[in-house]
Design a protein around this motif. Sequence first.
Motif: not given
Length: 535
Positions: A30-53
Amino acid sequence: MSYFLYLFMPLLIAPNIDGYKILVYNLKFAYSHYAYNSIIADTLAGAGHDVTVIQADLDLNVKHPGAQIAKTYNIPVENEIAELLTNNSMADLIWDLDGSSFAQLKAIENFMKAQHLHQLKIINDKELAKWILNEKFDFGYAEVYSMHMIGLFKAWNITKYATGTATTLIDYMYFFYGVPFSPSSMPNMLQASSPKMTYSERVINLLGYLFFKSFFYYNADHITGEKEINKMYGADTFILERDLGEAAFIFINTNPFFDFPHPKTEKMIAISGIGIPEVKKLDKYWDDILNLRNQTILLSFGSLAKSSKMPLILKQSIVTTVKKLPDITVIFKYEIEDDGLNKDVPNLILSKWVPQNDLINDPRLSLFILHCGLNSVHEIAFAKSDCPSLAIPIFGDQMRNAQLIKSNKIGAIMNKLDLSKPDIFAKYIIETMNNKEFKQNSKQLGNMLAKRPFSAKDLLINNIEFACEFGNLKQLDLESRHQGFIVYYMLDIIVPFILVLIGFMWCGIYLTIKFIQFSIIRRFKKYRPVSTENN
């Protein structure tokens, strides 16, 4: 100079050595769920963490690009699974569904099938398990709609994890955190009412809560994958009631200043607004459209309930309504721009895509007519304009979300059935658009949310980093999580007390009756005449 730059360049581009390795599971269903979790992943990656989705394309109709900063690991999806959601006939019938619990479940039937089939694939994917074990992730995150991932995190030696939800928290989820859900004052996720309910609303709310709770427990094995995980990785690897509640945090797409007050635990972190993009200046195309007339309306029903799939009578009614408002430009998010819907209607603009957040933050937008998907509701709540809203909920949690607009007095609610009645629809539009109270409250709410003490981004990053360092934080667990029904409701105290009280009452009644009998007999003997037969 160039020599030193060359010497230190590896240090400049090297990853943050203090960052954590974080695994995020994100299904494209679902668009809203996929977008929400993608933003969470990118927010953590943008904070300097090694994030894999880890992601899988269950619904090919979802066009969101996914995480842009975090790394991605794509899991192939079998055609049978993708077919269930991509060509889901029930999605085309959403406009015809009633608000009953049965209808709501019928609409997500294909999702549940697809989720279960993909769940089995993930659980039995030895190659994926081997790769994740070798990666040695520090932390895991998955949405609660993918409960099996909590068990897999444990099976993959990811002992620190958190969950989240792109919606408000599902009613039966409160139990796992030891928090009571009170149907008398807490509308369930699909309930079209505020906490101040009438008698009939409380009856419907209670029945809805019990129905979905029973449905979950009846289908628990199918939904959670608990049995399959324990079969694959060993007994007691995954126990849902234990492991879901032990998550460090659950990140919920709500805001305490724009939600119905309810009991919660410190593990529940509200981060709504994290997915709202920064407002950008409109390009010339949209700028010119807003300048066409003095008033402009944005009409959007989101990505799930496609406007092009609505019944013909509703389309015709919308066109008729727009014709009644010739001095107002209506921008209609519509998937097929060239089907002739706006023929001979110069003030109706059709567009497959609209810069929604940019439009509702523009002072020239006079009204936002929306379906009340949670992301759209949050966008209008966080908007710094005075644009009021007309809520027309279609399906699912949109019913509850619409009540947030009404309760905060930033707009009105119209039944979707009234879309077929141009006169009523036009009346709602005029009254809502010209309501000064709605405009004032919209402006004030946007300013309040902009000045909230803690940003959603900071709450997410700081709490995840804290959990990465200190684990699943059992210090925040409520003791009620571990209590059974009898202890939780103090029946082991109340029932004996009532029995003792009944015993005392019975003894009192018994002694009273005996005393009365004794008194009557004694009185009778005292006044009984003496017999004279022997004289």
